[in-house]
Structure formats: C-alpha cells, structure tokens
Design a protein around this motif. Structure first.
Motif, PDB file in Angstrom:
ATOM      1  N   VAL A 242      44.005  50.620  -2.775  1.00 20.00           N
ATOM      2  CA  VAL A 242      44.657  49.968  -3.499  1.00 20.00           C
ATOM      3  C   VAL A 242      44.163  49.935  -4.943  1.00 20.00           C
ATOM      4  O   VAL A 242      43.132  49.377  -5.277  1.00 20.00           O
ATOM      5  CB  VAL A 242      45.089  48.452  -2.989  1.00 20.00           C
ATOM      6  CG1 VAL A 242      46.288  47.824  -3.994  1.00 20.00           C
ATOM      7  CG2 VAL A 242      45.672  48.446  -1.623  1.00 20.00           C
ATOM      8  N   MET A 243      45.025  50.443  -6.097  1.00 16.34           N
ATOM      9  CA  MET A 243      44.566  50.379  -7.487  1.00 16.34           C
ATOM     10  C   MET A 243      44.758  48.933  -7.919  1.00 16.34           C
ATOM     11  O   MET A 243      45.685  48.392  -7.817  1.00 16.34           O
ATOM     12  CB  MET A 243      45.428  51.519  -7.998  1.00 16.34           C
ATOM     13  CG  MET A 243      45.370  52.765  -7.480  1.00 16.34           C
ATOM     14  SD  MET A 243      45.892  54.051  -8.741  1.00 16.34           S
ATOM     15  CE  MET A 243      44.698  54.186  -9.893  1.00 16.34           C
ATOM     16  N   ASP A 244      43.728  48.782  -8.730  1.00 12.07           N
ATOM     17  CA  ASP A 244      43.586  47.245  -9.506  1.00 12.07           C
ATOM     18  C   ASP A 244      44.747  47.341 -10.599  1.00 12.07           C
ATOM     19  O   ASP A 244      44.327  48.384 -11.374  1.00 12.07           O
ATOM     20  CB  ASP A 244      42.309  47.111  -9.947  1.00 12.07           C
ATOM     21  CG  ASP A 244      42.222  45.480 -10.574  1.00 12.07           C
ATOM     22  OD1 ASP A 244      43.241  44.964 -10.868  1.00 12.07           O
ATOM     23  OD2 ASP A 244      41.221  45.013 -10.634  1.00 12.07           O
ATOM     24  N   SER A 245      45.681  46.579 -10.480  1.00 13.88           N
ATOM     25  CA  SER A 245      46.832  46.667 -11.693  1.00 13.88           C
ATOM     26  C   SER A 245      46.070  46.389 -13.040  1.00 13.88           C
ATOM     27  O   SER A 245      46.553  46.797 -13.974  1.00 13.88           O
ATOM     28  CB  SER A 245      48.104  45.862 -11.255  1.00 13.88           C
ATOM     29  OG  SER A 245      47.549  44.552 -11.072  1.00 13.88           O
ATOM     30  N   ARG A 246      45.204  45.358 -12.907  1.00 10.47           N
ATOM     31  CA  ARG A 246      44.631  45.066 -14.294  1.00 10.47           C
ATOM     32  C   ARG A 246      44.087  46.282 -15.067  1.00 10.47           C
ATOM     33  O   ARG A 246      43.785  46.305 -16.374  1.00 10.47           O
ATOM     34  CB  ARG A 246      43.559  43.943 -14.052  1.00 10.47           C
ATOM     35  CG  ARG A 246      44.037  42.745 -13.631  1.00 10.47           C
ATOM     36  CD  ARG A 246      43.033  41.834 -13.077  1.00 10.47           C
ATOM     37  NE  ARG A 246      41.987  42.420 -12.333  1.00 10.47           N
ATOM     38  CZ  ARG A 246      40.980  41.701 -11.806  1.00 10.47           C
ATOM     39  NH1 ARG A 246      40.411  40.621 -12.331  1.00 10.47           N
ATOM     40  NH2 ARG A 246      39.996  42.476 -11.009  1.00 10.47           N
ATOM     41  N   LEU A 247      43.591  47.147 -14.145  1.00  9.64           N
ATOM     42  CA  LEU A 247      42.668  48.452 -14.883  1.00  9.64           C
ATOM     43  C   LEU A 247      43.454  49.406 -14.957  1.00  9.64           C
ATOM     44  O   LEU A 247      43.614  50.324 -15.989  1.00  9.64           O
ATOM     45  CB  LEU A 247      41.911  48.627 -13.820  1.00  9.64           C
ATOM     46  CG  LEU A 247      40.369  48.096 -13.881  1.00  9.64           C
ATOM     47  CD1 LEU A 247      39.326  48.481 -12.820  1.00  9.64           C
ATOM     48  CD2 LEU A 247      39.844  48.603 -15.267  1.00  9.64           C
ATOM     49  N   TRP A 248      44.390  49.747 -14.007  1.00  8.82           N
ATOM     50  CA  TRP A 248      45.319  50.960 -13.822  1.00  8.82           C
ATOM     51  C   TRP A 248      46.758  50.798 -14.165  1.00  8.82           C
ATOM     52  O   TRP A 248      47.366  51.516 -13.973  1.00  8.82           O
ATOM     53  CB  TRP A 248      45.107  51.453 -12.592  1.00  8.82           C
ATOM     54  CG  TRP A 248      43.705  51.788 -12.290  1.00  8.82           C
ATOM     55  CD1 TRP A 248      42.944  51.025 -11.521  1.00  8.82           C
ATOM     56  CD2 TRP A 248      42.847  52.879 -12.925  1.00  8.82           C
ATOM     57  NE1 TRP A 248      41.407  51.478 -11.609  1.00  8.82           N
ATOM     58  CE2 TRP A 248      41.251  52.531 -12.423  1.00  8.82           C
ATOM     59  CE3 TRP A 248      42.779  53.964 -13.609  1.00  8.82           C
ATOM     60  CZ2 TRP A 248      40.220  53.436 -12.559  1.00  8.82           C
ATOM     61  CZ3 TRP A 248      41.711  54.751 -13.929  1.00  8.82           C
ATOM     62  CH2 TRP A 248      40.365  54.467 -13.443  1.00  8.82           C
ATOM     63  N   ALA A 249      47.329  49.618 -14.685  1.00  7.29           N
ATOM     64  CA  ALA A 249      48.633  49.570 -14.674  1.00  7.29           C
ATOM     65  C   ALA A 249      49.333  50.473 -15.626  1.00  7.29           C
ATOM     66  O   ALA A 249      50.549  51.011 -15.581  1.00  7.29           O
ATOM     67  CB  ALA A 249      48.972  48.025 -15.133  1.00  7.29           C
ATOM     68  N   LYS A 250      48.763  50.857 -16.713  1.00  6.09           N
ATOM     69  CA  LYS A 250      49.139  51.781 -17.842  1.00  6.09           C
ATOM     70  C   LYS A 250      48.666  53.048 -17.525  1.00  6.09           C
ATOM     71  O   LYS A 250      48.940  54.184 -18.226  1.00  6.09           O
ATOM     72  CB  LYS A 250      48.743  51.186 -19.355  1.00  6.09           C
ATOM     73  CG  LYS A 250      49.216  49.953 -19.614  1.00  6.09           C
ATOM     74  CD  LYS A 250      48.705  49.775 -21.046  1.00  6.09           C
ATOM     75  CE  LYS A 250      49.138  48.375 -21.268  1.00  6.09           C
ATOM     76  NZ  LYS A 250      48.924  48.172 -22.803  1.00  6.09           N
ATOM     77  N   CYS A 251      48.274  53.410 -16.289  1.00  3.43           N
ATOM     78  CA  CYS A 251      47.694  54.608 -15.921  1.00  3.43           C
ATOM     79  C   CYS A 251      48.938  55.552 -15.551  1.00  3.43           C
ATOM     80  O   CYS A 251      49.745  55.245 -14.971  1.00  3.43           O
ATOM     81  CB  CYS A 251      46.815  54.731 -14.766  1.00  3.43           C
ATOM     82  SG  CYS A 251      46.156  56.357 -14.302  1.00  3.43           S
ATOM     83  N   SER A 252      49.228  56.470 -16.085  1.00  2.00           N
ATOM     84  CA  SER A 252      50.228  57.625 -15.942  1.00  2.00           C
ATOM     85  C   SER A 252      50.134  58.018 -14.219  1.00  2.00           C
ATOM     86  O   SER A 252      49.264  57.909 -13.387  1.00  2.00           O
ATOM     87  CB  SER A 252      50.199  59.124 -16.456  1.00  2.00           C
ATOM     88  OG  SER A 252      49.077  59.842 -15.989  1.00  2.00           O
ATOM     89  N   ALA A 253      51.712  58.084 -13.652  1.00  3.79           N
ATOM     90  CA  ALA A 253      51.576  58.502 -12.090  1.00  3.79           C
ATOM     91  C   ALA A 253      50.648  59.737 -11.838  1.00  3.79           C
ATOM     92  O   ALA A 253      50.050  59.750 -10.531  1.00  3.79           O
ATOM     93  CB  ALA A 253      52.910  58.764 -11.752  1.00  3.79           C
TER      94      ALA A 253
END
Length: 269
Positions: free
Chosen positions: A201-212
């Motif tokens: 599960v990706m940490d949304s604090r880190l990767w929320a702005k990461c492209s799909a």
C-alpha cells in the motif's frame, strides 16, 4: 543476555576521522581466521555507494570491525521515526537507485549482502544514501547464513540457500518500506517466507502527487522482486534499468495525482 552479542560504538582515529565500530563477542566468531579472512575481503571493496570498511581487530576475545562514520543517521530513523519529517518521494527514489547500485557492485564482486534492511542504509555528510559494509561481514556455519532480522529474510535463506536473488528479494522488502513508509511486520514476513501474499500500500503522504505511471511502475518492481521463487525475480541490472526509467518519468511529478494504491494479488508465487 545471549553470549553471541554485538555492540555498535562511535570513535575517532588519531587523524580526527570519525569511525563506527561493530563489536562482536568471541562466541559470535569463534573461528579467528575466518573472521580475519572475511574482514580483509570486505576491506578491499570500494564503491561510492558503499560505506568503506577501514579496519578490524581480531585478538584474543576481541572481534571488531571499523568503518567510516555516516553522520546523518539511517533510513530507518528517517522513514519510521514519527518525530522526523516525512521523507520526500524524490529522496525515496534516490535511496532505491543508490542501494541498487551498491548491490550491483556487490554481486559483481561475488560479495553476498546479508540482512539488507533500512538500518543498513546510512546517509553521509551530503545526505547521500550508502549501504553499510557491516552487512557484508556475516558469520557462516555449515554454509548457512543466519539473518538477525526475520522481517527481511528471503524465502530459502532460513535453510541457508543464499544467492544474488536473495539480495533482490530483500531489496523488494526495502522498496516496499519506501512505498509504504512502514516496516513489514514479523507476521507478514513469516507469511512471505511460507509463500503467501505481501500487501503493498502506497503512503498517501509520500506518493499522493505521484503520477499513475510512476506509481504503477514502482509497485510492479516491488512485486517482481518479492516473487517467492528466485528464478522469477529480476536481475539487479533489470532493477537498475527499471529504476532509471522511473526516475526519468518522475520528472513530471506533481502534474497528476493518484490515490493510495493496493496490489491485491501481490503474492510470492
């Protein structure tokens, strides 16, 4: 306390250089010649992504390893300490790329790395991640290695079957930690050793702005590294090539947003 102990110390040489010292009990390394040969072999290794082993002591009951001191703590301290600032995703990618480079060098030199985990990733004066040389000096008994951290023990290593592909698996766990921002639990680790699933599960604090595209590539890389059968895991060259492509694609981070992603079929099959 177990008679097989290790202690980490900090010191300074006569020329002022700061050092890190790992001290073992004699019971941890009863064979003096084996300890000396291993320390000398690791001391010859030199790579910009690897902390240098600069000395050792093997006299009577003393078993000491002396390495360069890394002043900016470990990845575990930066990633899991709630009191520290959340790591930037660009720094997480840098950690993955640099440690993969260090592992490639180790594999090229036929030096197996044991116990790869966030505590073995250290940051130098420029805050660049380096791989601790202490993970290269491991006592062997009957051709079996003994991992001290079950959470990062690859399937097969419990029975002493350590290889370059074992290092790829441990790298997959490390990458999973970078994506999730949390350590794998011992219960999950045992499930993985037995061949069951490891959720990512990706940490949304880190990767929320990461492209799909980038998020999917990172998840797929971790998934492939965590395959149960060694033959199904990628080579270190494939890992490095994939990470290089991910870094290139990450240049446009922030233009698109993704929600936390879960790999439901992340099974070590």
């Amino acid at each position: 306390m177990s008679s097989v102990f290790k202690v980490f110390l900090r010191g300074r040489l006569h020329d002022g250089q700061q050092i890190a010292v790992k001290r073992f009990s004699k019971d941890a390394w009863p064979d003096e010649e084996q300890f000396r040969e291993k320390a000398i072999a690791v001391g010859r290794l030199r790579h910009r992504r690897l902390v240098n082993l600069i000395g050792y002591c093997c006299h009577e009951n003393e078993r000491l390893l002396v390495a360069e001191f890394m002043p900016n703590n470990s990845l575990a301290r930066h990633l899991f300490n709630v009191k520290t600032k959340i790591m930037e995703r660009s720094r997480c990618l840098k950690v993955a790329c640099y440690i993969a480079e260090a592992l490639e060098y180790c594999i090229k030199e036929h030096a197996l790395y044991y116990d790869l985990n966030p505590h073995k990733v250290l940051f130098d004066e420029a805050s660049n991640p380096c791989l601790s040389c202490f993970g290269l000096v491991k006592n062997l008994e009957d051709a079996r290695c003994f991992h001290t951290n079950i959470a990062y023990t690859p399937p097969g290593c419990v029975y002493g079957m350590t290889s370059a592909k074992s290092m790829i698996y441990s790298f997959g766990i490390l990458l999973r930690d970078l994506l999730r921002g949390k350590q794998i639990s011992n219960e999950q680790a045992m499930d993985a050793i037995l061949g069951t699933s490891i959720p990512i599960v990706m940490d949304s604090r880190l990767w929320a702005k990461c492209s799909a595209e980038v998020a999917t590539a990172l998840l797929e890389l971790a998934y492939h590294c965590l395959q149960y059968k060694p033959i199904d895991r990628p080579s270190i060259k494939d890992v490095i090539a994939t990470l290089a492509q991910i870094q290139s694609n990450a240049a446009g981070l922030g233009q698109h947003k993704t929600t936390p992603m879960h790999v439901g079929n992340s099974e070590a099959s």
